[in-house]
Write a protein that holds these residues in place. Structure first.
Motif, PDB file in Angstrom:
ATOM      1  N   ILE A   1      -4.170   3.779  -0.233  1.00 49.36           N
ATOM      2  CA  ILE A   1      -3.621   2.658  -1.006  1.00 49.36           C
ATOM      3  C   ILE A   1      -4.481   2.559  -2.255  1.00 49.36           C
ATOM      4  O   ILE A   1      -5.684   2.278  -2.160  1.00 49.36           O
ATOM      5  CB  ILE A   1      -3.666   1.343  -0.208  1.00 49.36           C
ATOM      6  CG1 ILE A   1      -2.942   1.496   1.135  1.00 49.36           C
ATOM      7  CG2 ILE A   1      -3.057   0.205  -1.018  1.00 49.36           C
ATOM      8  CD1 ILE A   1      -3.104   0.296   2.061  1.00 49.36           C
TER       9      ILE A   1
ATOM     10  N   SER B   1       3.593  -4.481   2.955  1.00 47.22           N
ATOM     11  CA  SER B   1       4.748  -3.639   2.660  1.00 47.22           C
ATOM     12  C   SER B   1       4.592  -2.251   3.255  1.00 47.22           C
ATOM     13  O   SER B   1       5.533  -1.689   3.834  1.00 47.22           O
ATOM     14  CB  SER B   1       4.931  -3.543   1.139  1.00 47.22           C
ATOM     15  OG  SER B   1       5.965  -2.657   0.811  1.00 47.22           O
ATOM     16  N   LEU B   2       3.397  -1.677   3.121  1.00 44.96           N
ATOM     17  CA  LEU B   2       3.159  -0.336   3.637  1.00 44.96           C
ATOM     18  C   LEU B   2       3.259  -0.312   5.161  1.00 44.96           C
ATOM     19  O   LEU B   2       3.845   0.605   5.752  1.00 44.96           O
ATOM     20  CB  LEU B   2       1.789   0.157   3.169  1.00 44.96           C
ATOM     21  CG  LEU B   2       1.445   1.616   3.459  1.00 44.96           C
ATOM     22  CD1 LEU B   2       2.489   2.545   2.862  1.00 44.96           C
ATOM     23  CD2 LEU B   2       0.064   1.953   2.910  1.00 44.96           C
TER      24      LEU B   2
ATOM     25  N   PRO C   1      -2.388  -9.647  -4.070  1.00 46.12           N
ATOM     26  CA  PRO C   1      -1.766  -8.336  -4.316  1.00 46.12           C
ATOM     27  C   PRO C   1      -2.088  -7.295  -3.250  1.00 46.12           C
ATOM     28  O   PRO C   1      -1.212  -6.548  -2.821  1.00 46.12           O
ATOM     29  CB  PRO C   1      -2.338  -7.943  -5.686  1.00 46.12           C
ATOM     30  CG  PRO C   1      -2.653  -9.239  -6.349  1.00 46.12           C
ATOM     31  CD  PRO C   1      -3.130 -10.134  -5.249  1.00 46.12           C
ATOM     32  N   LEU C   2      -3.360  -7.239  -2.811  1.00 44.19           N
ATOM     33  CA  LEU C   2      -3.728  -6.248  -1.804  1.00 44.19           C
ATOM     34  C   LEU C   2      -3.042  -6.560  -0.480  1.00 44.19           C
ATOM     35  O   LEU C   2      -2.514  -5.659   0.182  1.00 44.19           O
ATOM     36  CB  LEU C   2      -5.245  -6.216  -1.624  1.00 44.19           C
ATOM     37  CG  LEU C   2      -5.778  -5.218  -0.589  1.00 44.19           C
ATOM     38  CD1 LEU C   2      -5.276  -3.806  -0.872  1.00 44.19           C
ATOM     39  CD2 LEU C   2      -7.304  -5.255  -0.549  1.00 44.19           C
TER      40      LEU C   2
ATOM     41  N   LEU D   1      -2.378  -3.929  -9.288  1.00 52.47           N
ATOM     42  CA  LEU D   1      -1.310  -4.123  -8.315  1.00 52.47           C
ATOM     43  C   LEU D   1      -0.438  -5.286  -8.775  1.00 52.47           C
ATOM     44  O   LEU D   1      -0.942  -6.371  -9.070  1.00 52.47           O
ATOM     45  CB  LEU D   1      -1.896  -4.451  -6.932  1.00 52.47           C
ATOM     46  CG  LEU D   1      -2.550  -3.301  -6.176  1.00 52.47           C
ATOM     47  CD1 LEU D   1      -3.232  -3.827  -4.923  1.00 52.47           C
ATOM     48  CD2 LEU D   1      -1.531  -2.244  -5.803  1.00 52.47           C
ATOM     49  N   GLU D   2       0.866  -5.061  -8.858  1.00 52.70           N
ATOM     50  CA  GLU D   2       1.822  -6.113  -9.193  1.00 52.70           C
ATOM     51  C   GLU D   2       1.508  -6.792 -10.531  1.00 52.70           C
ATOM     52  O   GLU D   2       1.422  -8.004 -10.635  1.00 52.70           O
ATOM     53  CB  GLU D   2       1.861  -7.177  -8.095  1.00 52.70           C
ATOM     54  CG  GLU D   2       2.302  -6.623  -6.754  1.00 52.70           C
ATOM     55  CD  GLU D   2       2.427  -7.698  -5.705  1.00 52.70           C
ATOM     56  OE1 GLU D   2       1.998  -8.838  -5.943  1.00 52.70           O
ATOM     57  OE2 GLU D   2       2.975  -7.396  -4.643  1.00 52.70           O
TER      58      GLU D   2
ATOM     59  N   THR E   1      -0.219  -8.107  -0.063  1.00 53.49           N
ATOM     60  CA  THR E   1       1.200  -7.799  -0.235  1.00 53.49           C
ATOM     61  C   THR E   1       1.458  -6.308  -0.108  1.00 53.49           C
ATOM     62  O   THR E   1       2.415  -5.871   0.546  1.00 53.49           O
ATOM     63  CB  THR E   1       1.701  -8.311  -1.598  1.00 53.49           C
ATOM     64  OG1 THR E   1       1.503  -9.720  -1.670  1.00 53.49           O
ATOM     65  CG2 THR E   1       3.169  -7.990  -1.795  1.00 53.49           C
ATOM     66  N   ARG E   2       0.583  -5.478  -0.721  1.00 50.03           N
ATOM     67  CA  ARG E   2       0.753  -4.023  -0.653  1.00 50.03           C
ATOM     68  C   ARG E   2       0.578  -3.526   0.785  1.00 50.03           C
ATOM     69  O   ARG E   2       1.344  -2.680   1.257  1.00 50.03           O
ATOM     70  CB  ARG E   2      -0.256  -3.350  -1.585  1.00 50.03           C
ATOM     71  CG  ARG E   2      -0.268  -1.826  -1.520  1.00 50.03           C
ATOM     72  CD  ARG E   2       1.023  -1.203  -2.011  1.00 50.03           C
ATOM     73  NE  ARG E   2       1.205  -1.396  -3.422  1.00 50.03           N
ATOM     74  CZ  ARG E   2       0.695  -0.601  -4.369  1.00 50.03           C
ATOM     75  NH1 ARG E   2      -0.027   0.450  -4.026  1.00 50.03           N
ATOM     76  NH2 ARG E   2       0.922  -0.847  -5.643  1.00 50.03           N
ATOM     77  N   VAL E   3      -0.426  -4.058   1.467  1.00 48.95           N
ATOM     78  CA  VAL E   3      -0.675  -3.641   2.842  1.00 48.95           C
ATOM     79  C   VAL E   3       0.491  -4.039   3.741  1.00 48.95           C
ATOM     80  O   VAL E   3       0.972  -3.237   4.552  1.00 48.95           O
ATOM     81  CB  VAL E   3      -1.999  -4.239   3.359  1.00 48.95           C
ATOM     82  CG1 VAL E   3      -2.140  -4.010   4.864  1.00 48.95           C
ATOM     83  CG2 VAL E   3      -3.182  -3.626   2.624  1.00 48.95           C
TER      84      VAL E   3
ATOM     85  N   TRP F   1      -5.144   1.588  -6.608  1.00 52.21           N
ATOM     86  CA  TRP F   1      -4.852   0.746  -7.769  1.00 52.21           C
ATOM     87  C   TRP F   1      -5.986   0.941  -8.777  1.00 52.21           C
ATOM     88  O   TRP F   1      -6.907   1.728  -8.530  1.00 52.21           O
ATOM     89  CB  TRP F   1      -4.731  -0.726  -7.366  1.00 52.21           C
ATOM     90  CG  TRP F   1      -5.990  -1.298  -6.780  1.00 52.21           C
ATOM     91  CD1 TRP F   1      -7.020  -1.902  -7.440  1.00 52.21           C
ATOM     92  CD2 TRP F   1      -6.366  -1.279  -5.397  1.00 52.21           C
ATOM     93  NE1 TRP F   1      -7.999  -2.265  -6.567  1.00 52.21           N
ATOM     94  CE2 TRP F   1      -7.628  -1.909  -5.313  1.00 52.21           C
ATOM     95  CE3 TRP F   1      -5.759  -0.815  -4.238  1.00 52.21           C
ATOM     96  CZ2 TRP F   1      -8.296  -2.065  -4.102  1.00 52.21           C
ATOM     97  CZ3 TRP F   1      -6.428  -0.975  -3.033  1.00 52.21           C
ATOM     98  CH2 TRP F   1      -7.668  -1.597  -2.971  1.00 52.21           C
TER      99      TRP F   1
END
Length: 302
Positions: A263, A207-208, A200-201, A149-150, A203-205, A265
């Motif tokens: 989600i 955003s989603l 990273p996790l 991720l990222e 940030t992804r959560v 990765w």
């Protein structure tokens, strides 16, 4: 000074004569005499007194022998170290890894590796993804173990090992604990236990959740997933976790569900782009792959 001259001199002093010295280093007696004469010319002072066809060491020779013996001992140590490195039994490895790996399967990797390579030193540094990439860039570690991720433009070689899918965890008595995956919209009103902002996790959560119009209530934040799991176990909230963190769960108290949408990765090895790893580092990387295969067989990763 030549190494063979020093070996002959050391053997002469230890054994007290050219005949036994020759036997100890595997050459003829005349060769020992020539080597000692050549060394004496090089050092610039008398190493021997010659009496009745015998060589007797001078006081200066005895003093000089202390340094020669120490030098030869160190050379023998270097030879042994070189053999150990060639046989993957010597060296020091620094691994930068994300904390969840350090808390779980990486412990098994180190234990298994040390059984086969007991003399190899291993230092594990638990860091976030950003700090891991910084260590790689500064050549402060030999291997990095992280997630993809990222990780754009990392300046390192990234080798995927397995695919991961985030899981939603909650107490067994939670109302959402039903069969099947958890749709993200159903988490709208739930208090969350989260990793600290910037991971990273997380940030992804974030955003989603924003993309589907869910504003979450963050009940608590922790730096490591071990703490996140502990707070979920205590009923503080639900959490979205790395599947590796399932190894930390008390299954009598906490359950895990897949998410919809998922989600995903990859777990990956990070290595320097322009430098081939040492053989012992490659051996450790293979030990990681073996343990990842075990996780795959258990269904934690794909």
């Amino acid at each position: 000074m030549k190494l063979r001259e020093l070996e002959a001199f050391d053997a002469f002093i230890r054994h007290g004569g050219t005949e036994k010295a020759a036997q100890s280093i595997g050459v003829g007696q005349p060769m020992v005499s020539r080597l000692l004469s050549s060394l004496e010319q090089r050092v610039g002072f008398a190493l021997f007194e010659r009496k009745r066809n015998r060589l007797l060491p001078t006081s200066e020779a005895i003093l000089f022998h202390d340094t020669v013996a120490a030098t030869l001992d160190r050379l023998r140590e270097l030879e042994q170290e070189a053999r150990d490195i060639a046989n993957l039994q010597r060296g020091n490895i620094v691994i930068a890894a994300q904390p969840i790996f350090c808390d779980t399967f990486l412990l098994d990797v180190v234990a298994a590796f040390k059984r086969d390579h007991p003399q190899v030193g291993i230092r594990i540094v638990d860091v976030g993804l950003e700090d891991m990439l910084k260590m790689m860039a500064e050549h402060a570690c030999h291997l990095g173990l992280g997630i993809t991720l990222e990780t754009d433009n990392t300046g390192t070689q990234v080798t995927p090992l397995a695919r991961c899918e985030a899981r939603c965890i909650m107490r067994v008595d939670h109302p959402l604990n039903t069969d099947g995956p958890i749709p993200l919209p159903r988490l709208r009103d739930e208090p969350f236990v989260e990793l600290a902002a910037g991971s990273p996790l997380r940030t992804r959560v974030d955003s989603l959740m924003q993309s589907i119009g869910i504003r979450r209530t963050i009940a608590a934040e922790m730096r490591h997933l071990r703490g996140v799991c502990g707070l979920v176990e205590r009923g503080t909230g639900v959490a979205l976790i790395d599947p590796i963190a399932e190894l930390l769960l008390d299954r009598k108290k906490v359950v895990s569900h897949p998410l919809v949408p998922s989600i995903e990765w990859e777990i990956a090895l990070f290595t320097p782009t322009h430098r081939a790893p040492a053989a012992i580092v490659s051996a450790f990387a293979n030990a990681i792959r073996t343990e990842i295969a075990s996780l795959q067989s258990r269904g934690l990763v794909r």
